[in-house]
Design an enzyme around this catalytic site. Structure first.
Site, PDB file in Angstrom:
ATOM      1  N   ASP A 176       0.802  -1.230   0.000  1.00 14.44           N
ATOM      2  CA  ASP A 176       0.000   0.000   0.000  1.00 14.44           C
ATOM      3  C   ASP A 176       0.834   1.280   0.000  1.00 14.44           C
ATOM      4  O   ASP A 176       0.345   2.334  -0.376  1.00 14.44           O
ATOM      5  CB  ASP A 176      -0.946   0.017   1.222  1.00 14.44           C
ATOM      6  CG  ASP A 176      -0.198  -0.186   2.541  1.00 14.44           C
ATOM      7  OD1 ASP A 176       1.024  -0.371   2.521  1.00 14.44           O
ATOM      8  OD2 ASP A 176      -0.853  -0.175   3.601  1.00 14.44           O
ATOM      9  N   ASP A 203       3.967  -0.977  11.325  1.00 21.00           N
ATOM     10  CA  ASP A 203       3.500   0.343  10.946  1.00 21.00           C
ATOM     11  C   ASP A 203       2.883   0.968  12.193  1.00 21.00           C
ATOM     12  O   ASP A 203       2.123   0.313  12.911  1.00 21.00           O
ATOM     13  CB  ASP A 203       2.445   0.259   9.828  1.00 21.00           C
ATOM     14  CG  ASP A 203       2.192   1.639   9.263  1.00 21.00           C
ATOM     15  OD1 ASP A 203       2.762   1.969   8.208  1.00 21.00           O
ATOM     16  OD2 ASP A 203       1.437   2.404   9.899  1.00 21.00           O
ATOM     17  N   ARG A 246      -0.431  13.016  10.002  1.00 20.87           N
ATOM     18  CA  ARG A 246       0.883  13.630  10.275  1.00 20.87           C
ATOM     19  C   ARG A 246       1.111  14.815   9.350  1.00 20.87           C
ATOM     20  O   ARG A 246       0.833  14.725   8.157  1.00 20.87           O
ATOM     21  CB  ARG A 246       2.010  12.606  10.053  1.00 20.87           C
ATOM     22  CG  ARG A 246       1.976  11.554  11.103  1.00 20.87           C
ATOM     23  CD  ARG A 246       3.144  10.597  11.034  1.00 20.87           C
ATOM     24  NE  ARG A 246       3.051   9.737  12.186  1.00 20.87           N
ATOM     25  CZ  ARG A 246       3.347   8.453  12.210  1.00 20.87           C
ATOM     26  NH1 ARG A 246       3.804   7.877  11.120  1.00 20.87           N
ATOM     27  NH2 ARG A 246       3.212   7.762  13.313  1.00 20.87           N
ATOM     28  N   SER A 300       6.780   7.354  12.952  1.00 21.91           N
ATOM     29  CA  SER A 300       6.608   6.043  12.327  1.00 21.91           C
ATOM     30  C   SER A 300       7.374   4.937  13.038  1.00 21.91           C
ATOM     31  O   SER A 300       8.205   5.180  13.909  1.00 21.91           O
ATOM     32  CB  SER A 300       7.074   6.110  10.881  1.00 21.91           C
ATOM     33  OG  SER A 300       8.462   5.862  10.820  1.00 21.91           O
ATOM     34  N   ARG A 344       9.295   2.894  11.301  1.00 19.37           N
ATOM     35  CA  ARG A 344      10.331   2.447  10.356  1.00 19.37           C
ATOM     36  C   ARG A 344      11.654   2.175  11.058  1.00 19.37           C
ATOM     37  O   ARG A 344      12.262   3.059  11.652  1.00 19.37           O
ATOM     38  CB  ARG A 344      10.491   3.468   9.216  1.00 19.37           C
ATOM     39  CG  ARG A 344      10.968   4.836   9.633  1.00 19.37           C
ATOM     40  CD  ARG A 344      10.889   5.832   8.476  1.00 19.37           C
ATOM     41  NE  ARG A 344       9.496   6.191   8.225  1.00 19.37           N
ATOM     42  CZ  ARG A 344       9.086   7.397   7.809  1.00 19.37           C
ATOM     43  NH1 ARG A 344       9.948   8.347   7.549  1.00 19.37           N
ATOM     44  NH2 ARG A 344       7.813   7.646   7.623  1.00 19.37           N
TER      45      ARG A 344
HETATM   46  C1  MIC Z   1       4.063   6.591   8.183  1.00 20.30           C
HETATM   47  O1  MIC Z   1       2.880   6.909   8.233  1.00 20.30           O
HETATM   48  O2  MIC Z   1       4.994   7.323   8.554  1.00 20.30           O
HETATM   49  C2  MIC Z   1       4.416   5.217   7.664  1.00 20.30           C
HETATM   50  C3  MIC Z   1       5.051   5.388   6.355  1.00 20.30           C
HETATM   51  O3  MIC Z   1       3.238   4.475   7.489  1.00 20.30           O
HETATM   52  C4  MIC Z   1       5.321   4.544   8.697  1.00 20.30           C
HETATM   53  C5  MIC Z   1       5.910   3.277   8.251  1.00 20.30           C
HETATM   54  C6  MIC Z   1       7.061   3.448   7.310  1.00 20.30           C
HETATM   55  O4  MIC Z   1       7.856   4.367   7.464  1.00 20.30           O
HETATM   56  O5  MIC Z   1       7.170   2.613   6.428  1.00 20.30           O
HETATM   57  C7  MIC Z   1       4.660   4.291  10.049  1.00 20.30           C
HETATM   58  O6  MIC Z   1       3.768   5.016  10.420  1.00 20.30           O
HETATM   59  O7  MIC Z   1       5.097   3.410  10.802  1.00 20.30           O
HETATM   60 FE1  SF4 Z   2      -0.063   4.921   5.029  1.00 20.40          FE
HETATM   61 FE2  SF4 Z   2       1.266   5.683   7.230  1.00 20.40          FE
HETATM   62 FE3  SF4 Z   2      -0.206   7.398   5.842  1.00 20.40          FE
HETATM   63 FE4  SF4 Z   2      -1.404   5.538   7.204  1.00 20.40          FE
HETATM   64  S1  SF4 Z   2      -0.161   7.182   8.046  1.00 20.40           S
HETATM   65  S2  SF4 Z   2      -1.908   6.155   5.121  1.00 20.40           S
HETATM   66  S3  SF4 Z   2      -0.003   3.822   6.979  1.00 20.40           S
HETATM   67  S4  SF4 Z   2       1.618   6.356   5.149  1.00 20.40           S
END
Ligand code: MIC
Ligand code: SF4
Length: 647
Positions: free
Chosen positions: A64, A119, A384, A540, A542
């Site tokens: 996704d 995530d 965010r 996140s 990550r």
């Molecule tokens: C995000 O919303 O920052 C992400 C991308 O979904 C991250 C995961 C990632 O960095 O791959 C998260 O929220 O954990």
């Molecule tokens: Fe995707 Fe992270 Fe954004 Fe949710 S907050 S839509 S999991 S990138």
């Protein structure tokens, strides 16, 4: 003494440790999820453990995040994940099927179960009464292998909801209110549990919006009771059989209490660049001299992309045209949502108004396209709004509800949807458009040996770690301030995300938002230490925000305080996470100072304060590194990666 709902589920799943407040507990994990941006690493780690079939009740791999395929890298990662899933007993949700949290809620989540996901917005599952926690990929890999997931028994916060939301006021406003009360670090070490008669007035998608964005409080997770509304949602998904009623005991004892009267809420927005910078629409417009003109509106993300949200958007856009100065992008959360929008006419209304309809994926939320114009003002229904996350460094992102977003897209300025007048009842269908044809089940275990893992050339190994040294002497290669997010440490976006499976390559972008020269400097130093302020690593899950520093030779991170998932990721990578005992000592360290810790292994083993000498300034200061016995052993041997079988 009675138990809270969260405690009931935690207790039933505690398989290691002592079930006492503040102690480390090991939880049995029923379900896991991964997404593609963290998934490749998680599956490389899982493969290294040499385990055949996953040991969970259900593990799902979603595609996704990295859906913009402007080179071979993302498509290769998808193929790799598909092959691992097929071989190891994991369900595979194909690109186009939707955002992991939305699809998991629809198709797999179940009240009373535990879920960890690579995530940070995994707590969306709390909307149907799960304990759903965001974690680093390695922790998810361990859980897939049947290992426990360890957390510190959290404090439980009771958010008592009374009253009922007024027309055009939204679930998003509930969580924005809580963010304004508690801040982005107010939830660290806590579970947010919702109770009170206001709960019954909220549907599952509304509850999921609230638990989703509990991640922005820094909370371990958030949870709602499982009641008749939960049952109706699961019934509409054809999964009523997994429903069980769940709530806290009447005499449950909470660590903190917060009261929110839903009737008193008004539409709000989180202003740049933090989800807790919450203001009323009136205040924002007044600051802008009356009306804040906008350039872009994005509706979607795992926070606000349910059918309920899309029905409201369609109603507001019906018969109108998006303002000529505004670009409106809409990304429905899942194929199921998009299908129902197509069936009930909502999609037609949204298209007719001039929206740019995107595929069901994270898209603009993670900077995968739709970056705003220079210094653009973007209203987003996301969770965010960190600086630069949209892909445009000087953009100003405001987080709002779908109602505010749609009304503003038409008006061309930040607009209060209450001006729309009466709100119709948005009724969800009794039966949703269930079609799991984009979820590929794993192969029969007896055929697993014959399945080849398809590894593209961009997929590189996990970086090497080493046992903790006896003595550490290193330069402070970077000093940063408070609330540094993982988007600062390891930025995402369309250009960098395709490097998620290649740590040497992605490391070149480490801390790019703060200091573009950091990677080169850190590599040249060989080993170094990063110093930061409070709530370091928020955002996140990550693990790349730990793996890139590991690759660049960062041996320790010394900060005022850490966000939960990032601290765990540092430990897993064998990087020493230290906190100033006296926060004032932060001021006495400068970038370029040489810092030293003697008898490091002994000091870590002793569990007391760890003394850091600032050789440049000729001063010493104390730091703390609170660890369970288990974590101490892992850190001493260089992090989890060197001991993948230790589960
Ligand atoms: C995000 O919303 O920052 C992400 C991308 O979904 C991250 C995961 C990632 O960095 O791959 C998260 O929220 O954990
Ligand atoms: Fe995707 Fe992270 Fe954004 Fe949710 S907050 S839509 S999991 S990138």
């Amino acid at each position: 003494m009675g138990l809270t709902l969260a405690e009931k589920i935690l207790k039933a799943h505690t398989v290691d440790g002592v079930f006492e407040k503040g102690r480390e507990i090991g939880l049995k994990i029923d379900q896991t999820l991964t997404q593609d941006a963290t998934g490749t690493m998680a599956y490389i780690e899982f493969e290294a453990m040499g385990i055949g079939q996953v040991k969970t009740e259900r593990s799902v791999a979603y595609i996704d995040h990295n859906t913009l395929q402007s080179g071979f890298e993302n498509a290769d990662d998808h193929r790799f994940i598909a092959s691992v899933a097929k071989k190891h007993g994991i369900y595979y949700s194909r690109p186009g099927n939707g955002i992991c949290h939305q699809v998991h809620l629809e198709r797999f989540g179940a009240p009373g179960k535990t879920l960890i996901g690579s995530d940070s917005h995994t707590p969306t599952g709390g909307g149907i009464g799960m304990i759903a926690i965001g974690a680093g990929g390695l922790d998810v890999a361990v859980a897939m292998g049947g290992g426990a997931y360890y957390i510190t028994y959290p404090k439980i916060v009771n958010v008592r909801l009374t009253g009922k939301l007024s027309p055009w006021v939204s679930a998003k406003d509930v969580i924005l209110k809580l963010l304004s009360l508690l801040s982005v670090k107010g939830g660290v070490g806590k579970i947010i549990e919702y109770t009170g008669e206001g709960v019954g007035t909220l549907s599952v998608p509304e509850r999921a919006t609230i638990t989703n964005m509990g991640a922005e409080l820094g909370a371990t997770t958030s949870i709602f009771p499982s009641d008749e509304r939960t049952r109706a949602f699961l019934k509409a998904e054809g999964r009523e059989d997994v429903w069980i009623p769940l709530s806290a005991d009447a005499d449950a004892v909470y660590d903190e209490e917060v009261d929110i009267d839903l009737s008193s809420l008004e539409p709000m927005a989180a202003c740049p660049h933090s989800p807790d910078n919450v203001k009323s629409l009136g205040e924002i417009n007044a600051e802008a001299g009356g009306r804040m003109k906008i350039d872009q509106v994005c509706i979607g993300s795992c926070t606000n992309s349910s059918l309920a949200d899309m029905l409201k958007v369609a109603y507001i856009l019906d018969g109108k045209t998006v303002h000529p100065d505004v670009s409106l992008a809409v990304s429905p959360g899942s194929k199921q949502v998009l299908t129902m929008m197509a069936q009930n006419g909502a999609l037609e209304k949204i298209l007719a108004a001039g929206a740019r309809v995107l595929e069901s994926a994270c898209g603009p939320c993670i900077g995968m396209g739709q970056s705003p114009n220079s210094a653009g003002i973007s209203l987003r229904t996301f969770n965010r709004n960190f600086e630069g996350r949209s892909g445009t460094k000087d953009a100003r992102v405001y987080l709002v509800s779908p109602e505010v977003a749609a009304a503003s897209a038409v008006a061309g300025y930040l607009c209060d949807p209450r001006a729309l007048g009466d709100m119709p009842a948005f009724v969800l269908p009794e039966q949703f458009a269930v079609n799991d044809n984009m979820i590929t089940p794993p192969a029969d275990p007896k055929d697993a040996d014959g399945i080849e893992i398809l590894r593209g050339p961009n997929i590189k190994e996990y970086p090497k770690t080493a046992p903790l040294a006896d003595h550490l002497r290193a330069e402070c290669s970077l000093k940063v301030g408070d609330n540094i997010t993982t988007d600062h440490i390891m930025p995402a976006g369309a250009k960098i995300l395709p490097l998620r499976s290649n740590i040497p390559a992605i490391s070149k972008h480490c801390f790019a938002v703060c200091d573009e020269s950091f990677p080169e400097r850190a590599l040249a130093l060989g080993q170094s230490i990063v110093v930061g302020g409070s709530n370091y690593g928020q955002g996140s899950s990550r693990e790349h925000a730990a793996l890139a520093p590991l690759y660049l030779g960062v041996k320790a991170v010394i900060v005022k305080s850490f966000a939960r998932i990032h601290r765990q990721n540092l430990l897993n990578a064998g990087i020493l996470p230290l906190e100033f005992v006296d926060e004032a000592d932060y001021d006495a360290v400068s970038q370029g100072d040489i810092l030293a810790v003697e008898d490091l292994r002994d000091q870590v083993s002793a569990g007391g304060p760890i003394v850091v000498k600032n050789l440049t300034k000729g001063k010493s200061f104390e730091t703390r590194c609170e660890l369970s016995e288990r974590m101490r052993a892992i850190l001493l041997c260089g992090g989890h990666s060197t001991t993948p079988r230790q589960i």
